[in-house]
Design an enzyme around this catalytic site. Structure first.
Site, PDB file in Angstrom:
ATOM      1  N   LYS A 194      53.033  30.546  39.408  1.00  0.00           N
ATOM      2  CA  LYS A 194      53.639  31.880  39.348  1.00  0.00           C
ATOM      3  C   LYS A 194      52.979  32.646  38.205  1.00  0.00           C
ATOM      4  CE  LYS A 194      57.127  34.096  41.452  1.00  0.00           C
ATOM      5  NZ  LYS A 194      57.208  34.188  42.927  1.00  0.00           N
ATOM      6  N   THR A 241      57.344  28.410  43.552  1.00  0.00           N
ATOM      7  CA  THR A 241      56.916  29.259  42.444  1.00  0.00           C
ATOM      8  C   THR A 241      58.078  30.088  41.917  1.00  0.00           C
ATOM      9  OG1 THR A 241      56.185  31.085  43.879  1.00  0.00           O
ATOM     10  CG2 THR A 241      54.570  29.357  43.363  1.00  0.00           C
ATOM     11  N   HIS A 285      27.909  51.326  21.718  1.00  0.00           N
ATOM     12  CA  HIS A 285      26.829  52.099  21.110  1.00  0.00           C
ATOM     13  C   HIS A 285      27.293  53.491  20.671  1.00  0.00           C
ATOM     14  CE1 HIS A 285      24.037  49.037  22.395  1.00  0.00           C
ATOM     15  NE2 HIS A 285      24.407  49.174  23.660  1.00  0.00           N
TER      16      HIS A 285
END
Length: 300
Positions: A12, A57, A249
């Site tokens: 889960k 689950t 950058h």
């Protein structure tokens, strides 16, 4: 053609848990996203669809919430340890549990009435992964989305040049990155004393930031290595640190068409480019240790 079932797991994912502890008028928040993944004797559910060995689950989800109430959330690592131990020791078909936790930080609003008022801290997300196979543990923690910048004390010179090179050398540049880091603890079993998980995270983060700030950087690789080395040298509980550092950058804007100088010594203007970007990745290890953190940090 005959086939074989390979590695498999189920669970889960992303159970959102917020636990609020009230200490009189002063409240404390732990805000987590918890993902459970279990593996073991699961051949039959794949071959015939039999769920005889399958813990739903939904039960995993309920366990996460029940444990948050029963055990509290002392730290992301400790909470993951409680859950991993429970699933492996309470379910015979389950041989291995992996618990991943993301923790989102809140800080108290500093007003006289702010004992229960918070603002979401807009910095990094804390991460941990706890794995238990019934006898040994592996705990890997870390962070992501920690954006840092040095506005000077960075250069980039002396690199290889060929017919496609246009980048000019510089002795004074902005160095910025968004740190994704994982570190592996050398705590592996219940017989050893556990680290202080909360203190370890704060101290590790501090060493990482101090190394970034204090290193005169001739390359982002050099800065990465100094960050990892500082952690290994100062945190005895950590044997391995893995970094992924995108180079965010910053390019000086050409203002000559407007009759303006753009001097780094006096109010320079930069273009912050989001892509493409350089991506620097490496692992720093304690001498004598083997690397075990995956190269692809998204796998954690």
């Amino acid at each position: 053609m005959p086939t074989l079932l390979g590695q498999n797991q189920y669970g889960k994912a992303e159970n959102r848990v917020v636990r609020i502890t009230r200490d009189g008028d002063t409240h404390h928040i732990k805000d987590l996203s918890v993902s459970v993944s279990l593996s073991g004797d699961m051949d039959e559910v794949h071959h015939s669809g039999s769920n005889a060995h399958v813990l739903p689950t939904d039960t995993m989800k309920n366990t996460v919430y029940a444990f948050a109430r029963e055990h509290g959330v002392e730290s992301a690592e400790q909470f993951g340890i409680h859950l991993a131990r429970h699933f492996v020791t309470s379910q015979e078909p389950i041989h291995r549990a992996r618990i991943r936790v993301e923790e989102y930080a809140w800080e108290r609003i500093g007003t006289p009435g702010g004992k229960h008022s918070f603002v979401r801290r807009g910095q990094e997300t804390r991460l941990t992964q706890t794995t238990f196979d019934g006898s040994s543990w592996e705990v890997v923690s870390g962070l992501r989305d920690l954006v840092v910048m040095n506005s000077t004390d960075s250069e980039f010179r002396g690199y290889v040049k060929d017919e496609y090179t246009t980048l000019p050398e510089t002795s004074d540049r902005v160095l910025a990155t968004e740190v994704s880091a994982r570190w592996r603890f050398n705590w592996t079993d219940d017989a050893r004393e556990m680290p202080d998980w909360e203190e370890s995270y704060e101290r590790t983060r501090t060493h990482l930031l101090e190394a970034f700030a204090e290193t005169y950087s001739r390359s982002l690789q050099q800065t990465l290595y100094q960050m990892g080395s500082r952690i290994i040298e100062h945190r005895d509980e950590i044997d391995e640190v893995r970094f992924s550092l995108p180079n965010k950058h910053h390019f000086l804007v050409d203002l000559e068409p407007f009759g303006l100088e753009n001097d780094t010594a006096d109010g320079a203007v930069y273009l912050a480019a989001d892509r493409p970007y350089g991506l620097i990745e490496a692992t720093v290890l304690r001498d004598g240790c083997e690397a075990r953190i995956p190269v692809d940090l998204t796998r954690l």
